[in-house]
Design a protein around this motif. Structure first.
Motif, PDB file in Angstrom:
ATOM      1  N   ALA A  14       0.823  -1.203   0.000  1.00 46.95           N
ATOM      2  CA  ALA A  14       0.000   0.000   0.000  1.00 46.95           C
ATOM      3  C   ALA A  14       0.860   1.258   0.000  1.00 46.95           C
ATOM      4  CB  ALA A  14      -0.920  -0.007   1.220  1.00 46.95           C
ATOM      5  N   GLY A  72      -2.051  -2.307  -7.812  1.00 42.38           N
ATOM      6  CA  GLY A  72      -3.444  -2.233  -7.407  1.00 42.38           C
ATOM      7  C   GLY A  72      -3.736  -1.004  -6.565  1.00 42.38           C
ATOM      8  N   ASP A  73      -4.987  -0.913  -6.124  1.00 44.25           N
ATOM      9  CA  ASP A  73      -5.435   0.223  -5.320  1.00 44.25           C
ATOM     10  C   ASP A  73      -4.841   0.112  -3.922  1.00 44.25           C
ATOM     11  OD1 ASP A  73      -6.704   2.228  -4.020  1.00 44.25           O
ATOM     12  OD2 ASP A  73      -8.745   1.497  -4.364  1.00 44.25           O
ATOM     13  N   ARG A 125      -6.722  -2.465   3.458  1.00 45.72           N
ATOM     14  CA  ARG A 125      -7.790  -3.291   4.049  1.00 45.72           C
ATOM     15  C   ARG A 125      -7.316  -4.734   4.215  1.00 45.72           C
ATOM     16  NH1 ARG A 125     -11.182   0.330   0.987  1.00 45.72           N
ATOM     17  NH2 ARG A 125     -11.010  -0.961  -0.879  1.00 45.72           N
ATOM     18  N   GLU A 126      -6.537  -5.233   3.250  1.00 48.55           N
ATOM     19  CA  GLU A 126      -5.992  -6.585   3.366  1.00 48.55           C
ATOM     20  C   GLU A 126      -5.023  -6.677   4.551  1.00 48.55           C
ATOM     21  OE1 GLU A 126      -4.890 -10.582   2.678  1.00 48.55           O
ATOM     22  OE2 GLU A 126      -6.660  -9.371   2.217  1.00 48.55           O
ATOM     23  N   ASP A 128      -7.114  -1.119  -1.152  1.00 49.12           N
ATOM     24  CA  ASP A 128      -7.320  -2.573  -1.050  1.00 49.12           C
ATOM     25  C   ASP A 128      -6.202  -3.230  -0.251  1.00 49.12           C
ATOM     26  OD1 ASP A 128      -9.622  -2.359  -2.555  1.00 49.12           O
ATOM     27  OD2 ASP A 128      -8.610  -2.781  -4.461  1.00 49.12           O
ATOM     28  N   TRP A 129      -4.965  -2.762  -0.500  1.00 53.86           N
ATOM     29  CA  TRP A 129      -3.849  -3.339   0.255  1.00 53.86           C
ATOM     30  C   TRP A 129      -3.963  -3.010   1.745  1.00 53.86           C
ATOM     31  CZ3 TRP A 129      -1.360  -7.174  -1.501  1.00 53.86           C
ATOM     32  CH2 TRP A 129      -1.030  -7.304  -2.847  1.00 53.86           C
ATOM     33  N   TYR A 180      -2.999   4.002   7.021  1.00 55.97           N
ATOM     34  CA  TYR A 180      -4.200   4.011   6.168  1.00 55.97           C
ATOM     35  C   TYR A 180      -4.959   5.322   6.347  1.00 55.97           C
ATOM     36  CZ  TYR A 180      -8.588   2.200   4.113  1.00 55.97           C
ATOM     37  OH  TYR A 180      -9.709   2.000   3.334  1.00 55.97           O
TER      38      TYR A 180
END
Length: 860
Positions: free
Chosen positions: A700, A706-707, A713-714, A710-711, A735
């Motif tokens: 992230a 990728g977004d 949240r993962e 998303d990273w 975040y």
């Protein structure tokens, strides 16, 4: 007391006015309903039992003396004896014992047996009571309830019961007048004045020795009025052995054997020196022959730490010269000659360069006249000492040499030397040297000890660690898992250390904590003080890996005290590094710098790459928390690099997530990317449950593939499974920052609020301030901060310091207790005054007493 000569009790006590007055004062307090505890200690024959009997006879309240029950220290036997002496009937005693085992403990049982009645309870030889009874009594004394005066005796060279506020008195030797009066009371034989003078001189005021000598003289009239020995001691060694028998019988067998070796090593060779001469004893010489009498080096360390032996490593001596004579007096002449012969070779082989100053026994450095097994044991002792305090590279070589010399004659000791050599190489950050210690390609003969002389755990450990060092993890898992399962259930500390190391390599931090905690409990139960710093070092590190930062700090503080007491600077450096990392979680920058500097001072000089890496990492985390991202990235970059100039090989990947965060914040994404890719490969190996979440956070931050949302949240999802609240809060903070900088203010408030609460619970002040500032920038409610004067606003370290100040401790005393410098304590105290709005120590004490009741919570 046990081991004292069986003669008629002296009608008077001499030179015990202070002790009897203390007992009388305590009894008076009990009569008024207050009670308390008085601790009495003394060496063999100093009259502890006689003093307690006199106290019982003189008491004006109900009083009794309870001796340590004999036998094998059956659980609860001591409390059972105490309650039986007070109970009116056996059935009442049984009911009281059941009550003592219940929630009310011993105070509840006493209150039921003797409601409101003041008592003087004299407990003799506390060190010989069973563990269950000691624990129950300790709890009773800490509770400070009931009108009971407790007078508790225990032998010198044993740990005092931990009773806060209890007075401790030591029964010393008698004055000349007191000794003369005691001798006149107990000796029935007439003595010449010159003989009496020599007897008093030799006894040196020891009451037990005087009583034993008087008994011997009374039984042998030829030593009476006309007796006068022209030379030699007037008190024979057999009498001394009788006085000290209780102490000698209570020692662990290994300690007794080593004590005997030290006594024999101090004797001059036949025909040299005058009678009674004692020469200096070299510890290496004792350790070199200790294995021949089935004694480990830890036994010598325990004798020194308990105070039975004193002096430097080159000149050991008995704390009590009479004890040395007692040890020799209890030794059969033939055995005495056998042991003396073991020390003769080093002195006679002067051409080998083995002798030191005149009269000092030394082990030759590789002298060809000594058997391999003796030389190997000497090298093992030197290597072990170097591992604790010295360049670990030197220790590694000494231990490898010891393993080779001991392989044939002492395979178990050879295996121990190899394990310690691997520890030295691990501390030095040298994986190739670790492989050699385990028995790698550079040492073809190492496999010779893999047969009957090597247990299954040793073979599994060697196979599993060798595979792990070669990054063949699928081969490593099964043997290392067997080590954790088998050795982790052992009662032997070295096997437990082996199992804990295997668990850490497997990435099973909870198992490593459990196993090392078991090792600590075993060490404490057996009194193995020599291994205590190492066990606490390994336990604190395992707790760090498990995310238990405050527990790690508590054990590191204890380990630091143990290491400094034992002179093990390498272990102390590691504990300082752990304390620096724990302080970086709290955001306590001054403590980080202080502990890291202390760690690095020793680590750099002794080649401790592991401690160096931990200390540098701690400083970088504090810099990152303080907004110095560029400085933190520059500090971390070498630690994540491979090769001899990089960080520790087993810590490199653990540092990468912190480096990626600092590098991205400092605009060094180009350097962070390759490190993150290497971390991804490592994360897939499954050696760290934190790695998947940290990898997602790195993805992230680098905004690759990728977004980033998303990273993030993962990463949060993965954190839920790994259960490391601090790392989860750092991800939430990152975040929330990312969302706020993209004007997604409403979305940012949730992660930031969660991060703030977690940081506040962990007392991570600087991190909490970051989250609070970010949350405020979103327009979200940050909650009402504690008002000035609220104790809850203090960090745990500030709370500890405040509590100690309130208890009356000076800055220097606090510094010694918390392993800080007075300057750092003063810095913390100024911050405490500012946060609480007080201007003096008196105001601080009053505020804490109002806020926390008696202030005890603040002193934890």
């Amino acid at each position: 007391m046990r081991g004292a000569p069986r003669v008629a009790a002296a009608p008077r006590l001499y030179d015990r006015t202070r002790e009897l007055a203390a007992v009388a004062a305590l009894s008076a307090r009990a009569a008024e309903g207050a009670g308390g505890v008085l601790l009495l200690t003394g060496g063999p024959g100093t009259g502890r039992t006689a003093l307690l009997d006199r106290a019982v006879r003189d008491a004006r309240i109900r009083a009794l003396r309870v001796a340590a029950p004999g036998g094998n220290r059956v659980p609860w036997s001591g409390v059972r004896a105490l309650l039986a002496a007070l109970a009116p009937s056996p059935s009442a005693a049984r009911r009281a014992l059941r009550a003592a085992k219940g929630p009310g403990g011993v105070p509840g049982a006493l209150a039921a047996l003797c409601p409101g009645e003041p008592l003087l309870l004299c407990l003799d030889d506390h060190h010989l009571w069973d563990a269950h009874s000691r624990t129950a009594l300790d709890a009773a004394w800490r509770a400070r309830t009931g009108p009971w005066a407790w007078v508790v005796s225990f032998a010198a060279y044993h740990r005092a019961p931990g009773v806060p506020g209890a007075r401790l008195l030591s029964l010393g030797r008698l004055s000349r007048a007191g000794a003369r009066g005691l001798l006149d009371d107990v000796c029935r034989a007439p003595l010449t004045e010159s003989f009496r003078t020599r007897l008093l001189d030799e006894a040196a005021g020891h009451p037990g020795v005087l009583v034993a000598a008087a008994a011997r003289l009374s039984a042998e009239p030829r030593h009476g009025a006309g007796a006068d020995r022209s030379s030699g001691p007037v008190i024979d060694d057999a009498s001394l052995a009788e006085v000290y028998r209780g102490l000698l019988d209570s020692l662990p067998a290994e300690c007794g054997r080593v004590l005997t070796l030290v006594a024999v090593a101090g004797e001059p060779p036949p025909g040299t020196g005058r009678p009674g001469t004692v020469r200096p004893v070299d510890a290496d010489a004792v350790l070199a022959v200790a294995r021949a009498v089935r004694a480990s080096p830890e036994a010598l360390d325990r004798l020194v730490s308990d105070g039975l032996l004193r002096g430097s490593r080159e000149a050991l001596r008995f704390d009590d010269p009479l004890l040395r004579r007692a040890v020799l007096g209890a030794l059969p002449p033939s055995r005495r000659r056998e042991l003396a012969a073991l020390f003769a070779a080093p002195d006679t082989d002067r051409s080998a360069g083995g002798s030191g100053p005149a009269g000092t026994v030394r082990v030759p450095e590789g002298g060809p006249g000594l058997p391999d097994v003796v030389r190997g044991r000497a090298e093992l002792a030197r290597g072990r000492a170097g591992l604790g305090d010295g360049p670990v590279g030197d220790a590694h070589q000494a231990l490898l040499l010891a393993a080779g010399l001991l392989r044939e004659a002492a395979p178990e000791e050879a295996a121990e030397a190899r394990f310690l050599a691997m520890e030295a190489a691990w501390a030095a950050g040298d994986p190739e040297a670790c492989a050699v210690a385990l028995g790698g390609a550079d040492d073809p003969g190492a496999g010779a000890d893999s047969g009957a002389g090597a247990d299954a755990g040793e073979r599994d450990f060697r196979d599993g660690m060798g595979a792990a060092l070669a990054v063949r993890l699928e081969e490593a898992r099964a043997p290392l898992a067997r080590v954790v399962a088998r050795d982790g259930a052992s009662e032997e500390p070295r096997r437990l250390l082996r199992a804990g190391a295997a668990a850490l390599v497997l990435g099973d931090a909870p198992a490593a904590v459990r196993v090392h905690a078991r090792a600590l409990a075993t060490i404490r139960a057996t009194g193995g003080s020599a291994l205590l710093p190492r066990v606490l070092e390994h336990l604190a590190y395992a707790e760090l890996r498990a995310g238990q930062h405050e527990r790690a700090a508590a054990h590191a503080r204890e380990g630091l005290r143990a290491a400094e007491s034992a002179g093990q600077r390498n272990a102390a450096a590691h504990q300082h590094a752990v304390l620096a990392l724990a302080a970086s979680v709290r955001g306590d920058a001054p403590a980080v710098v202080e502990h890291a500097d202390r760690a690095l001072g020793t680590a750099r000089a002794h080649g401790l790459v592991q401690a160096t890496t931990l200390a540098e990492w701690a400083i970088a985390r504090a810099e990152l928390a303080g907004g110095l991202a560029a400085q933190a990235a520059a500090r971390l970059a070498p630690l994540v690099g491979a090769g001899p100039r990089g960080g520790h090989f087993a810590l490199r990947m653990l540092v990468v997530p912190c480096f990626v965060e600092a590098a991205c914040a400092a605009g060094r994404e180009a350097e962070a990317g390759p490190a993150a890719e290497e971390f991804a490969v490592w994360a897939r190996l499954g050696l760290d449950p934190q790695a998947p979440a940290q990898l997602a956070r790195c993805r992230a931050l680098l905004a690759g593939g990728g977004d980033p949302a998303d990273w993030y949240r993962e990463a949060v999802r993965q954190h839920e499974e790994s259960r490391n609240d601090f790392e989860r809060a750092r991800t939430l903070l990152a975040y929330g920052k990312w969302l706020r900088r993209r004007r997604r203010l409403v979305e940012a408030r949730g992660p930031l609020s969660d991060a703030l609460v977690t940081f506040e619970r962990a007392a991570a002040g600087v991190w909490a301030d970051q989250a609070r500032a970010e949350l405020r920038a979103t327009g979200g409610a940050v909650g009402r901060r504690a008002v000035p004067g609220a104790v809850g606003e203090l960090t745990p370290q500030q709370l500890r310091i405040a509590g100690l100040v309130a208890a009356g401790a000076t800055n220097h005393e606090i510094a010694g207790r918390l392993s800080l410098s007075p300057r750092t304590v003063d810095h913390h105290l100024r911050n405490v005054f500012a946060r609480l709005g007080v201007r003096s120590r008196v105001e601080l004490s009053g505020l804490l007493s109002r806020t926390t009741g008696d202030g005890r919570r603040a002193d934890r």
